[in-house]
Write a protein that holds these residues in place. Sequence first.
Motif, PDB file in Angstrom:
ATOM      1  N   LEU A  71       0.831  -1.204   0.000  1.00  0.00           N
ATOM      2  CA  LEU A  71       0.000   0.000   0.000  1.00  0.00           C
ATOM      3  C   LEU A  71       0.868   1.258   0.000  1.00  0.00           C
ATOM      4  CD1 LEU A  71      -2.870  -0.969   2.469  1.00  0.00           C
ATOM      5  CD2 LEU A  71      -2.979  -0.806  -0.027  1.00  0.00           C
ATOM      6  N   LEU A  72       1.987   1.213   0.707  1.00  0.00           N
ATOM      7  CA  LEU A  72       2.911   2.335   0.706  1.00  0.00           C
ATOM      8  C   LEU A  72       3.486   2.553  -0.701  1.00  0.00           C
ATOM      9  CD1 LEU A  72       4.631   4.516   2.094  1.00  0.00           C
ATOM     10  CD2 LEU A  72       6.281   2.722   2.667  1.00  0.00           C
ATOM     11  N   MET A  73       3.849   1.468  -1.362  1.00  0.00           N
ATOM     12  CA  MET A  73       4.351   1.580  -2.730  1.00  0.00           C
ATOM     13  C   MET A  73       3.292   2.177  -3.646  1.00  0.00           C
ATOM     14  SD  MET A  73       6.717  -1.785  -3.485  1.00  0.00           S
ATOM     15  CE  MET A  73       5.460  -3.004  -3.105  1.00  0.00           C
ATOM     16  N   VAL A 131       5.579  -9.068  -2.102  1.00  0.00           N
ATOM     17  CA  VAL A 131       6.149  -7.727  -2.207  1.00  0.00           C
ATOM     18  C   VAL A 131       6.840  -7.479  -3.553  1.00  0.00           C
ATOM     19  CG1 VAL A 131       7.880  -6.146  -1.258  1.00  0.00           C
ATOM     20  CG2 VAL A 131       6.329  -7.352   0.273  1.00  0.00           C
ATOM     21  N   PRO A 132       7.753  -8.356  -3.997  1.00  0.00           N
ATOM     22  CA  PRO A 132       8.398  -8.075  -5.283  1.00  0.00           C
ATOM     23  C   PRO A 132       7.448  -8.138  -6.477  1.00  0.00           C
ATOM     24  CG  PRO A 132       9.111 -10.202  -4.429  1.00  0.00           C
ATOM     25  CD  PRO A 132       8.361  -9.530  -3.339  1.00  0.00           C
ATOM     26  N   VAL A 133       6.529  -9.093  -6.492  1.00  0.00           N
ATOM     27  CA  VAL A 133       5.591  -9.196  -7.617  1.00  0.00           C
ATOM     28  C   VAL A 133       4.675  -7.978  -7.655  1.00  0.00           C
ATOM     29  CG1 VAL A 133       3.637 -10.494  -8.538  1.00  0.00           C
ATOM     30  CG2 VAL A 133       5.671 -11.703  -7.754  1.00  0.00           C
ATOM     31  N   ALA A 134       4.120  -7.621  -6.497  1.00  0.00           N
ATOM     32  CA  ALA A 134       3.253  -6.439  -6.441  1.00  0.00           C
ATOM     33  C   ALA A 134       4.033  -5.178  -6.808  1.00  0.00           C
ATOM     34  CB  ALA A 134       2.645  -6.296  -5.052  1.00  0.00           C
ATOM     35  N   GLY A 135       5.284  -5.096  -6.363  1.00  0.00           N
ATOM     36  CA  GLY A 135       6.105  -3.930  -6.686  1.00  0.00           C
ATOM     37  C   GLY A 135       6.331  -3.780  -8.178  1.00  0.00           C
ATOM     38  N   ILE A 136       6.601  -4.886  -8.853  1.00  0.00           N
ATOM     39  CA  ILE A 136       6.802  -4.841 -10.308  1.00  0.00           C
ATOM     40  C   ILE A 136       5.536  -4.366 -11.011  1.00  0.00           C
ATOM     41  CG2 ILE A 136       7.150  -6.285 -12.354  1.00  0.00           C
ATOM     42  CD1 ILE A 136       9.036  -8.016 -10.642  1.00  0.00           C
ATOM     43  N   LEU A 232       2.441  -7.685 -16.378  1.00  0.00           N
ATOM     44  CA  LEU A 232       2.716  -6.269 -16.611  1.00  0.00           C
ATOM     45  C   LEU A 232       1.891  -5.724 -17.769  1.00  0.00           C
ATOM     46  CD1 LEU A 232       6.578  -5.778 -16.174  1.00  0.00           C
ATOM     47  CD2 LEU A 232       4.769  -4.480 -15.044  1.00  0.00           C
ATOM     48  N   LEU A 233       1.812  -6.493 -18.828  1.00  0.00           N
ATOM     49  CA  LEU A 233       1.053  -6.061 -19.998  1.00  0.00           C
ATOM     50  C   LEU A 233      -0.417  -5.839 -19.627  1.00  0.00           C
ATOM     51  CD1 LEU A 233       1.875  -5.477 -22.897  1.00  0.00           C
ATOM     52  CD2 LEU A 233       1.236  -7.808 -23.495  1.00  0.00           C
TER      53      LEU A 233
END
Length: 258
Positions: A71-73, A131-136, A232-233
Motif C-alpha cells: 500500500l505504501l508503494m 512484495v516483489p511481484v506487487a512492486g513490479i 505487466l502487460l
Amino acid sequence: MGTSVVDLGPRLAVVLVLLTALAAAGGRLSGLGQERPVVVAALRATVQLAAVSAVLLAVVGSLWLSAAFVLLMLAVAAVTAAGRVSGLPLRAPGAPRRVATAGLAVAGGAAPVVALVLASGSVPLRGVAVVPVAGILVGGAMTATSLAGRRLREELAGRRGEVEAALALGLLPRDAVLLVARASAATALVPPLDQTRTVGLVTLPGAYVGVLLGGGSPLAAGAAQLLVLVGLLAAEVAAVWIVTELVARGQVLADLPR
C-alpha cells in the motif's frame, strides 16, 4: 541475491562510483546537461535501496506488514504519477484530488493482476513473494499512467481545436475527447509491447536473470519471466484505459473544453 552472486565488499562500492562517474561524464560531454540528475538519481537509489532492504528484512516475514508495504508503494506511485500527468508540483492546489485520480489508474491496473496471480497460486501467499511481484506490477502501472497521462495532456493541448469542433458537431464531451485521446494514449503501451515481443531475443529481463542467479533452472526462469511480462502487460493496458477514461470524463485535465 547472496554474496555468491554479487560481492558486497569494497569492490562493489568502487564499481558503483565509477559507473556513476561514467554516466555523469557522458551526460556532460554529450551536451545533454544530465550530469547532476544522474548523480542525484544514483545517490537516491543507493539510499532508498539500503533503507528498503533494511525494512524488508522485517516486513517479508509478516503477510500483513507486506500488505502494508505494498500500500505504501501504491501511495508513492500515485503521487509520482499525479505529478507526471498534471505537470504540477505536489504543493499546487488540488493535489489530493490529482493523487487520488492517478492512484485510481495505478491501482486499477495493478490490483486485479496481483489478485489473480495470488488467487491462482502461481505466486505463494507469502511476503517474500508478494512484495516483489506487487512492486513490479505497481511500478509498471505507474509508468503506463504517467506516460499515457503526459501524452494525453500534450496531445489534447495541441489539438484543442479538434475537440471543440467535435463538440460543435454535437458529440458528447467524453466522445469528443476520446476521438483524439485514444490513439495518443496507446503510445504508452509501446515499451511493454516491445519488451514482451523481444524477450529472449534482445534482452533477458530481471525476473529471468534473478531466478537463474538464485539457482533456478532456465525453465523456471522462463516461467517466472513470462508471468511477470504478461502480468505487466495486463496491468499497463488497464492503467492506460482507466487514465484515458478519467481524462475524457474531465477528472484529470479539468481545463479541457466541455
